[in-house]
Write a protein that holds these residues in place. Structure first.
Motif, short mmCIF file in Angstrom:
data_model
loop_
_atom_site.label_atom_id
_atom_site.label_comp_id
_atom_site.label_asym_id
_atom_site.label_seq_id
_atom_site.Cartn_x
_atom_site.Cartn_y
_atom_site.Cartn_z
N PHE A 181 0.89 -1.05 0.06
CA PHE A 181 -0.11 -0.15 0.08
C PHE A 181 0.96 1.35 -0.10
O PHE A 181 1.91 1.49 0.61
CB PHE A 181 -1.03 -0.02 1.27
CG PHE A 181 -2.06 -1.15 1.29
CD1 PHE A 181 -3.35 -0.63 0.44
CD2 PHE A 181 -1.73 -2.24 1.75
CE1 PHE A 181 -3.99 -1.75 0.28
CE2 PHE A 181 -2.80 -3.25 1.65
CZ PHE A 181 -3.95 -3.05 0.74
N ASN A 182 0.44 2.24 -0.69
CA ASN A 182 0.91 3.52 -1.02
C ASN A 182 0.53 4.68 -0.54
O ASN A 182 0.97 5.84 -0.64
CB ASN A 182 1.49 3.72 -2.32
CG ASN A 182 0.51 4.04 -3.13
OD1 ASN A 182 -0.63 3.65 -2.92
ND2 ASN A 182 0.62 4.47 -4.54
N SER A 183 -0.82 4.40 0.14
CA SER A 183 -1.70 5.36 0.58
C SER A 183 -2.32 4.93 2.05
O SER A 183 -2.75 3.78 2.17
CB SER A 183 -2.60 5.99 -0.33
OG SER A 183 -3.45 7.07 0.15
N ILE A 184 -2.09 6.13 3.03
CA ILE A 184 -2.65 5.71 4.24
C ILE A 184 -3.66 6.98 4.80
O ILE A 184 -3.16 7.99 4.30
CB ILE A 184 -1.83 5.19 5.24
CG1 ILE A 184 -0.92 6.48 5.53
CG2 ILE A 184 -1.15 4.08 5.31
CD1 ILE A 184 -0.06 6.40 7.04
N SER A 185 -4.92 6.72 5.47
CA SER A 185 -5.51 7.67 6.07
C SER A 185 -5.73 7.26 7.40
O SER A 185 -6.45 6.39 7.70
CB SER A 185 -6.90 7.95 5.26
OG SER A 185 -7.53 9.10 5.98
N LEU A 186 -5.48 8.08 8.54
CA LEU A 186 -5.47 7.57 9.74
C LEU A 186 -6.09 8.64 10.70
O LEU A 186 -5.85 9.81 10.47
CB LEU A 186 -4.37 6.85 10.49
CG LEU A 186 -3.05 7.83 10.35
CD1 LEU A 186 -2.92 8.70 11.81
CD2 LEU A 186 -1.53 7.04 10.40
N GLY A 187 -6.62 8.28 11.71
CA GLY A 187 -7.43 9.14 12.76
C GLY A 187 -7.41 8.50 14.10
O GLY A 187 -7.17 7.49 14.27
N ALA A 188 -7.48 9.45 14.98
CA ALA A 188 -7.56 9.36 16.51
C ALA A 188 -8.95 9.89 17.03
O ALA A 188 -8.96 11.19 16.58
CB ALA A 188 -6.25 9.78 17.08
#
Length: 744
Positions: A181-188
């Motif tokens: 994978f070359n894209s991430i979207s993360l949140g807290a």
């Protein structure tokens, strides 16, 4: 000239090859930004002087912020690029949400051509009752979602039982990263779960992707998380194809250069290049990889000189007479049986020959050394000394014959740092015996001169007969060396001149001490003249031959010029010898040496003690010769002007007057008018016991006092005037005798 030019060309070619071997970036391109290296296929800008890019394609285009010296990939700071691993370390922001924020916090990362390493990174959440989520996407628009929950209901008991650093769901949770994978979207986000949390001071949630060794959890992070960004590892590769398609359709776009191997990317996208075994360098650089000379580095050869390097590898062999493969982990190299026998025979033969030669050389050396010592003994007057000792049985017990080895040991082989002084007749070294007794060793400068050898033997003979507390004691001698050596007791406080010369000693000695030193010196000379078994004339009394010990006790030294006078002789005719300024004018004119010659020299020393002046001083404008200057000053009633200011005191005026009068009588031109040394010693001892004259404080000295000073000399005006003329003529002859003074 042609050879020099050829040599220069070879050096330049070697330098160019070395530069090519070490090159990481293309020619004319920057190879560093701050502390970060920029290896090709990555690059910044275009090649200097051209329009060609410094990078392979735009996916490898980097930027360098010159003001902060920071290297960037897209908008992310780059800390390291690995050619061998095909990886790049960048810094990415941390997603954060605190209690009271109603909107979830997101962080997005998109790299079109590079993938997020699944083996080097992890997804981490830090917080209490924290929920984090992450979405992965690749270039095929494939999505993958995951999340992580961190609770704190057992935080208190967990803290009491374990150490920091464990991210296991209590205050911290983590997930692995999927491949490709070359894209991430993360949140807290902060969520209230049905638990009884132990609320920290800062109730916030943090989510981020970080390299494995870039983060270690600590419970303190729940109160205060220290980082706004964390390191992350990207996998990079060349092209979108594989090694098979790239090698099949070989074009100029193929990234792997000379001496390299192609390796498919671990994420399944593109390929990477590596140097073949035995080669090193940058596999993407146009020059390719270069050979490693294993023979110059660590290798497996048993014998280093039997290593043979070739492109990509090396081989080992055994020399002639040995057998085996030459490798440490193989059979190595062992001597063949025949070779062992030959080597053993040769070794035994060489050992026998060496032993025989060594024995012969040792014996010859001993014979030669014995002959040299015997020759030195004879040349240094050993036979003459033995003859004199045979006539002085009771004195020879005081004189020890030292060996050369003994004196070398006590002087550290006559080290320069042991030198105490240099004189016309030799060098004096300090030595320390095994019982820690300090000694002085005089190394004479004979040079084969029979007269100087005679002086040396004369000094040994005279000193062996003298036993007086104010005469330097002779402990022994050594005649085995090329030049003879005399061993004296060590007198540790320098010479009398060192203490009265203001240029050598800032703190001059007092008049009381000077008077005592004069009395001790006079007693020693009187002993030589009157009380020794055979009368001895020193012939070189001067302030540099009067040594002082730690108690400032006088020690008369240097008897090289001394003469023994038979009991039936009153004077001796000798070649004129002495020191300029101290020579007896009558002796200088007639060559007739007697005891009054020592009286004159002592009178000069007494004048030095009174005035603080040297016997001969060319910088003195009034008169070069001190005795002439003294007599002239006495005649003109200027005694108080020439006295040393260090000794002039109202309390000792009487002693100074009497001492000046005594000095004036000692330096009379005619020897018969001078007192004997016994009379001089008696007068000086009387002056030491003389009661101090109670002069009134501040009373000026009157001319009558000066007349009293001259009152000891009958017909003062007439005699001084007459003597001065004769004295002046004698001094001129004494100056001519400088060359006669034997260099002393």
């Amino acid at each position: 000239m042609v050879l020099k030019q050829l040599f220069l060309v070879i050096l330049l070619a070697a330098a160019a090859m070395a530069a090519a071997h070490e090159a990481l970036s293309l020619d004319g391109c920057p190879d560093k930004c701050g502390d970060a290296d920029i290896p090709y296929p990555f690059g910044v800008g275009v090649q200097r002087g051209t329009s060609r890019n410094c990078f392979l394609d735009h996916s490898f285009n980097l930027t360098c912020n010159s003001s902060s010296s920071t290297l960037y990939f897209e908008n992310y700071p780059v800390s390291n690029i690995s050619l061998q691993q095909g990886q790049m370390d960048i810094l990415t922001p941390v997603s954060k949400q605190c209690n009271g924020d109603y909107n979830d916090s997101y962080t997005n990362l998109y790299t079109k051509d590079f993938t997020i390493s699944s083996t080097r990174n992890k997804f981490v959440t830090v917080g209490c009752d924290a929920l984090s989520f992450i979405e992965f996407t690749n270039n095929n628009n494939f999505h993958c979602n995951s999340g992580c929950v961190s609770l704190c209901d057992e935080l208190q008991s967990h803290q009491n039982k374990t150490n920091d650093g464990t991210c296991s769901g209590i205050g911290c949770c983590q997930l692995n990263i999927p491949v490709g994978f070359n894209s991430i979207s993360l949140g807290a986000s902060f969520r209230a779960f049905e638990s009884t949390p132990v609320s920290p001071v800062n109730n916030c949630t943090y989510a981020f992707v970080v390299k494995d060794d870039g983060f270690n959890f600590s419970f303190n992070y729940l109160d205060n998380f220290p980082n706004d960004s964390v390191p992350l590892v990207l996998n990079w590769s060349v092209s979108n194809g594989t090694c098979q398609t790239a090698s099949t359709n070989y074009t100029t776009d193929y990234a792997c250069k000379n001496n390299t191997d192609c390796v498919n990317s671990t994420d399944g996208i593109g390929y990477n290049c590596k140097c073949k075994p035995g080669f090193q360098g940058n596999p993407y650089h146009p020059h390719g990889c270069y050979d490693v000379n294993e023979c110059e580095t660590i290798n497996e050869c048993t014998m280093p000189n039997q290593c043979h390097n070739y492109d990509g590898n090396y081989s080992c062999s055994c020399p002639h007479g040995y057998k085996g493969d030459g490798y440490k982990n193989g059979t190595g190299c062992t001597p063949s049986y025949i070779f062992i026998l030959i080597a053993l025979g040769v070794s035994v033969a060489l050992l026998v020959v060496f032993t025989l030669i060594s024995t012969l050389c040792w014996a010859q050396k001993r014979r030669t050394l014995k002959q040299i010592r015997r020759r030195n003994f004879e040349q240094n007057g050993g036979n003459m000394l033995l003859q004199q000792f045979s006539q002085q049985h009771k004195y020879t017990e005081r004189t020890k014959i030292f060996t050369e080895v003994e004196l070398k040991n006590v002087t550290n082989n006559f080290d320069e740092g042991r030198i105490l002084g240099r004189g016309g007749q030799g060098i004096v070294y300090k030595g320390i015996l095994q019982d820690n007794t300090s000694i002085a060793i005089k190394k004479s400068k004979l040079g084969g001169d029979p007269r100087q050898i005679k002086d040396f033997i004369n000094e040994v003979s005279i000193l062996s007969q003298i036993n007086h507390r104010n005469v330097v004691k002779l402990l022994g001698c050594c005649l085995e060396t090329e030049v003879p050596l005399l061993v004296y007791e060590f007198v540790d406080n320098g010479t009398l001149l060192d203490h009265i010369d203001p240029l050598k000693n800032e703190f001059s000695i007092s008049w009381e001490t000077r008077l005592r030193i004069a009395a001790e010196t006079a007693e020693a000379i009187s002993y030589l003249h009157s009380y020794a078994s055979i009368p001895i004339i020193h012939r070189d009394i001067k302030s540099t031959n009067i040594l002082l010990d730690h108690n400032l006790t006088a020690k008369v030294s240097d008897f090289g010029a001394s003469r023994i006078v038979s009991l039936d002789e009153t004077q001796v005719t000798t070649m004129i010898q002495g020191t300029l300024g101290y020579l007896d004018p009558e002796y200088l004119q007639t060559g007739q040496l007697n005891e009054k010659s020592d009286v004159y020299s002592f009178g000069v020393v007494l004048v030095e003690l009174l005035t603080g002046e040297k016997a001969v001083q060319f910088s003195r404008p009034e008169q070069t010769n001190l005795t002439m200057y003294f007599v002239s000053s006495m005649k003109e009633d200027h005694l108080w002007e020439i006295l040393d200011k260090q000794v002039l005191d109202q309390k000792n005026i009487g002693q100074l007057k009497e001492s000046a009068s005594l000095a004036l009588r000692c330096i009379r031109v005619k020897g018969e008018e001078r007192p004997t040394m016994k009379e001089v010693a008696r007068e000086l001892c009387g002056l030491m016991a003389m009661e101090i004259h109670p002069w009134a404080k501040g009373e000026n000295l009157m001319p009558e006092e000066s007349e009293y000073l001259l009152g000891h000399v009958p017909n003062v005006d007439g005699e001084i005037g007459a003597s001065s003329s004769a004295f002046h003529d004698s001094m001129q002859k004494e100056i001519i005798a400088l060359e006669i003074a034997d260099g002393r």
